[in-house]
Design an enzyme around this catalytic site. Sequence first.
Site, mmCIF file in Angstrom:
data_model
loop_
_atom_site.group_PDB
_atom_site.id
_atom_site.type_symbol
_atom_site.label_atom_id
_atom_site.label_comp_id
_atom_site.label_asym_id
_atom_site.label_seq_id
_atom_site.Cartn_x
_atom_site.Cartn_y
_atom_site.Cartn_z
ATOM 1 N N ASP A 93 -3.501 0.498 9.066
ATOM 2 C CA ASP A 93 -4.350 1.297 9.958
ATOM 3 C C ASP A 93 -4.728 0.474 11.189
ATOM 4 O OD1 ASP A 93 -4.478 3.076 7.847
ATOM 5 O OD2 ASP A 93 -6.441 2.349 7.178
HETATM 6 N N1 URA Z 1 -4.924 1.035 2.761
HETATM 7 C C1 URA Z 1 -5.669 1.511 3.776
HETATM 8 O O1 URA Z 1 -6.588 2.271 3.569
HETATM 9 N N2 URA Z 1 -5.395 1.095 5.006
HETATM 10 C C2 URA Z 1 -4.390 0.224 5.304
HETATM 11 O O2 URA Z 1 -4.187 -0.119 6.467
HETATM 12 C C3 URA Z 1 -3.624 -0.252 4.234
HETATM 13 C C4 URA Z 1 -3.914 0.175 2.971
#
Ligand code: URA
Length: 251
Positions: free
Chosen positions: A113
């Site tokens: 993310d």
């Molecule tokens: N899980 C998440 O919520 N975000 C990420 O970036 C990776 C795994």
Amino acid sequence: MTKTPTSRLDKLLANLGYASRREIQSLAANGRIRLDGVPVPKADTRIALTPDLEERLVVDDEALDPLPGFALMLNKPLGVTCSRKEAGPLVYDLLPARWRRRDPALSTVGRLDKETSGLLLMTDDGALLHRIISPKRHVAKRYRAKLARPMTGGEAELFASGTLMLEGEEKPLAPAELEIVGPQEAILKVHEGRYHQVRRMFAAAGNHVEALHRESIGGLALPADLPPGEIRRLTDADLAAIFEAGNGHGG
Ligand code: URA
């Protein structure tokens, strides 16, 4: 014995993002491309793509960029998106300009993310990418999460149950291992790569992830000396570490 593949010099360098084929013709004619120290004046010369070519072929006195079929790690900073075309800073902006023009192109191995930091792999090798993200391989991804509220005690069991269902999904999550670091900090090892998985898991447990950082993929850890925003090419040992025994299910 398999025959070593060859490529025309202009095609090889154009695909590595150096310049257009026409511009490469003029680089070659001007003696700026050398193989084993000897200028290669003609851009249509066929070059054997041996692994040592990266040391032997020199453009403007600089060793050749990685040949196709390579991978790198990025210490992804916060606020950078794993996408090719969204607005705002992108992980691709952190690559050397030439590497952004390569064909085959570099892609991220899965995504993090925008507000997650840590180990992100990139490769131009589609088969390698699929081997890493394939759910069948169970390559573990280890995250450090800082939480808005203290944990209540049932989280480890819930995440390990193999029955936790995320909202809007039809298949329960595979078991994941939780290690408690402090009341509001934990390490979670997951073996899948579902959308926003870690944040949604803690949301399902009534909590909220405030900060998330990926520390490792399989047996490959983010090196402590790789600053945020910096990249490093993966070695054969790094690649082997990703698939190392003990980093799949239950490892
Ligand atoms: N899980 C998440 O919520 N975000 C990420 O970036 C990776 C795994």
